[in-house]
Structure formats: C-alpha cells, structure tokens
Design an enzyme around this catalytic site. Sequence first.
Site, PDB file in Angstrom:
ATOM      1  N   ALA A  72      -8.450   5.957  12.805  1.00  0.00           N
ATOM      2  CA  ALA A  72      -9.716   5.633  12.147  1.00  0.00           C
ATOM      3  C   ALA A  72     -10.493   6.888  11.778  1.00  0.00           C
ATOM      4  CB  ALA A  72     -10.559   4.732  13.051  1.00  0.00           C
ATOM      5  N   LEU A  73     -10.443   7.898  12.633  1.00  0.00           N
ATOM      6  CA  LEU A  73     -11.135   9.161  12.353  1.00  0.00           C
ATOM      7  C   LEU A  73     -10.526   9.839  11.129  1.00  0.00           C
ATOM      8  CD1 LEU A  73     -13.250  11.252  13.309  1.00  0.00           C
ATOM      9  CD2 LEU A  73     -11.434  12.310  14.661  1.00  0.00           C
ATOM     10  N   SER A  74      -9.202   9.830  11.036  1.00  0.00           N
ATOM     11  CA  SER A  74      -8.523  10.441   9.889  1.00  0.00           C
ATOM     12  C   SER A  74      -8.881   9.739   8.586  1.00  0.00           C
ATOM     13  CB  SER A  74      -7.006  10.396  10.091  1.00  0.00           C
ATOM     14  OG  SER A  74      -6.621  11.079  11.266  1.00  0.00           O
TER      15      SER A  74
ATOM     16  N   ASN B 245      -6.021   1.291  20.920  1.00  0.00           N
ATOM     17  CA  ASN B 245      -6.609   2.108  19.855  1.00  0.00           C
ATOM     18  C   ASN B 245      -7.024   1.288  18.647  1.00  0.00           C
ATOM     19  OD1 ASN B 245      -6.724   4.669  20.893  1.00  0.00           O
ATOM     20  ND2 ASN B 245      -4.978   5.478  19.770  1.00  0.00           N
TER      21      ASN B 245
ATOM     22  N   ASP C  36      -0.886  10.772  24.506  1.00  0.00           N
ATOM     23  CA  ASP C  36      -1.698   9.577  24.319  1.00  0.00           C
ATOM     24  C   ASP C  36      -0.843   8.367  23.955  1.00  0.00           C
ATOM     25  OD1 ASP C  36      -4.039  10.867  24.938  1.00  0.00           O
ATOM     26  OD2 ASP C  36      -4.603  11.284  22.868  1.00  0.00           O
TER      27      ASP C  36
ATOM     28  N   ASP D 173      -5.415   0.489   0.406  1.00  0.00           N
ATOM     29  CA  ASP D 173      -4.117   0.793   1.012  1.00  0.00           C
ATOM     30  C   ASP D 173      -3.959   0.107   2.358  1.00  0.00           C
ATOM     31  OD1 ASP D 173      -3.402   2.310  -1.117  1.00  0.00           O
ATOM     32  OD2 ASP D 173      -3.380   4.230  -0.070  1.00  0.00           O
TER      33      ASP D 173
ATOM     34  N   GLN E  49       2.691   1.076  17.383  1.00  0.00           N
ATOM     35  CA  GLN E  49       3.913   0.911  18.178  1.00  0.00           C
ATOM     36  C   GLN E  49       4.536  -0.471  18.048  1.00  0.00           C
ATOM     37  OE1 GLN E  49       2.635   2.090  22.116  1.00  0.00           O
ATOM     38  NE2 GLN E  49       2.704   4.272  21.621  1.00  0.00           N
TER      39      GLN E  49
ATOM     40  N   ALA F  81      -8.779   8.395  16.680  1.00  0.00           N
ATOM     41  CA  ALA F  81      -7.365   8.406  16.284  1.00  0.00           C
ATOM     42  C   ALA F  81      -7.247   8.180  14.774  1.00  0.00           C
ATOM     43  CB  ALA F  81      -6.600   7.354  17.093  1.00  0.00           C
TER      44      ALA F  81
END
Length: 295
Positions: free
Chosen positions: A190-192, A146, A72, A176, A247, A188
């Site tokens: 955001a889900l974590s 993303n 990805d 944070d 990135q 990605a």
Amino acid sequence: MEPFRNIGIIGRLGSTQVLDTIRRLKKFLIDRHLHVILEDTIAEVLPGHGLQTCSRKIMGEICDLVVVVGGDGSMLGAARALARHKVPVLGINRGSLGFLTDIRPDELEAKVGEVLDGQYIVESRFLLDAQVRRGIDSMGQGDALNDVVLHPGKSTRMIEFELYIDGQFVCSQKADGLIVATPTGSTAYALSAGGPIMHPKLDAIVIVPMYPHMLSSRPIVVDGNSELKIVVSPNMQIYPQVSCDGQNHFTCAPGDTVTISKKPQKLRLIHPIDHNYYEICRTKLGWGSRLGGGD
C-alpha cells in the site's frame, strides 16, 4: 505474567543463514532449560536436532511462545496460521526490511533473553478475512495480516469494479487493481502505491487504488470494523486475481464479489522492551535523522 516454557521455532526454508540462526536459538533456549519444539518442515533440514517436532497448527495449540526466524514474509505466513490460537509470536530478522521481525541476529541472545525474563511489549495486530463469491457459492477464502489485493494477474488490462463500504455504494473505477490494507500492511504494498502510513494501534483499514484511470481517485481510510465489498464488472473479458499477503491467490470471474472484513482473532506480536515504531520507520524507510547528526 506467566513465564514462557514451551517455545516453538518456525523458519524460512532455503537459507543457510536462517538455519545457522535457528541452531543458535535452539542452543540458547535449551541452555535455559526450556522445552523447544521445531516446525516439522524445518526439522527435516536439521538432522540430529533431537527435538519434538510438529505442524504449525499443533504448535499454536501447545506452545507458550513461537519464534519466527526469517523475514516479514515468514512472519506473514506464521501469523495467518497462529493468530487463531492466540499464541504470542516473536520475530528474528533474516530478511530485508524486518518491520515485523525486529530482532537482529547479532542481538539474538540479549533480546530473546530479555523477552524470556518478562521484559517485552505485546501488540495486537488484526487480520483481514477475504471471501470470493459467485452468486451464493463460495469460490475461495483467505486471511491477510498485511493486505488483500485485487489485481489483473497475468493480464496487462485494467480492471473495472464497484466498491461498497458497509452496504453503501462508494464508486465504480477502472484501475490496475485495488489494495485493501491493515495498519500493519500500510508500510508494505500500500505504501508503494501511494497510501498513508498508519500506526499499528489504529483500528482502521486503508483502501488504495492502483494506477486508477481517474485523477481524483485517492486512498481512503475507513473504520476498522467496516465491511468492504468489491464487485467485479460482469462485462470484463479477463479473470482478475485476489491475493492475500501476496502468498495465497484466488481467481475471480466477471461478476464475482469480494467481501473483506476484520477477523475476530488477532495476532499477538511480541517486541523487545525498547521497541520504537518510529525508529523502525526511520531506519527501514530511510527517513532523516535529527538535525545536527544526532540519533
């Protein structure tokens, strides 16, 4: 529907598996009498390829289809370069999750063949534009398929900031950081951080606080055409960073403003005809299968 004739290939460097897959793909496309173009950085590690080479920018201008071989992360980099050219992009997964690069290497010939025969689905995925400003001066600009993330960089201290949506003050916050994600990015980072999964067809943006110092702080889903403004507190002692897709990175100073909005250009993402978003979520995220052991 016009057939694809000029096929570009982009791949992740530093992986023998990626190079092996690119060689297979190249042979398959040439055997179908198609014009194959390699990204110049990949061509350097494929001696004797005998093909036309070019940069990603030129590839977007001359190709009918670009195939990305990697994970990805490879697709994210390609998307930012190619979305402005409206060239469709297909992914072959040589990474881990593969939400965007959904063709497995073992099904390369079958699935790519179906796409070349006109059996495919096209999805439009929007990108975000992030602008960092210091007064009237632009300090940096980045695109993200993303997410755009405000974070403390190397510091372990919290960030203090204000959030505005379409010119309206929403809140001030100590946290944070803050994740601003597209539907594509909702599975990605955001889900974590506890954000919701959004279907790729939704025209929406999700704002997810990272470890906020406030028990009532929760993710917010807003209209995809909203303009978000994050004002870094002028009283801070650290210089937070803004990262686009993890990135591209920009450093902010106290008092800087980060403006985030949808880009007008969209990525045209191609899937095999049997693509099923919920099946991908079930497989990649480890959701339960049907009761009784069915698929």
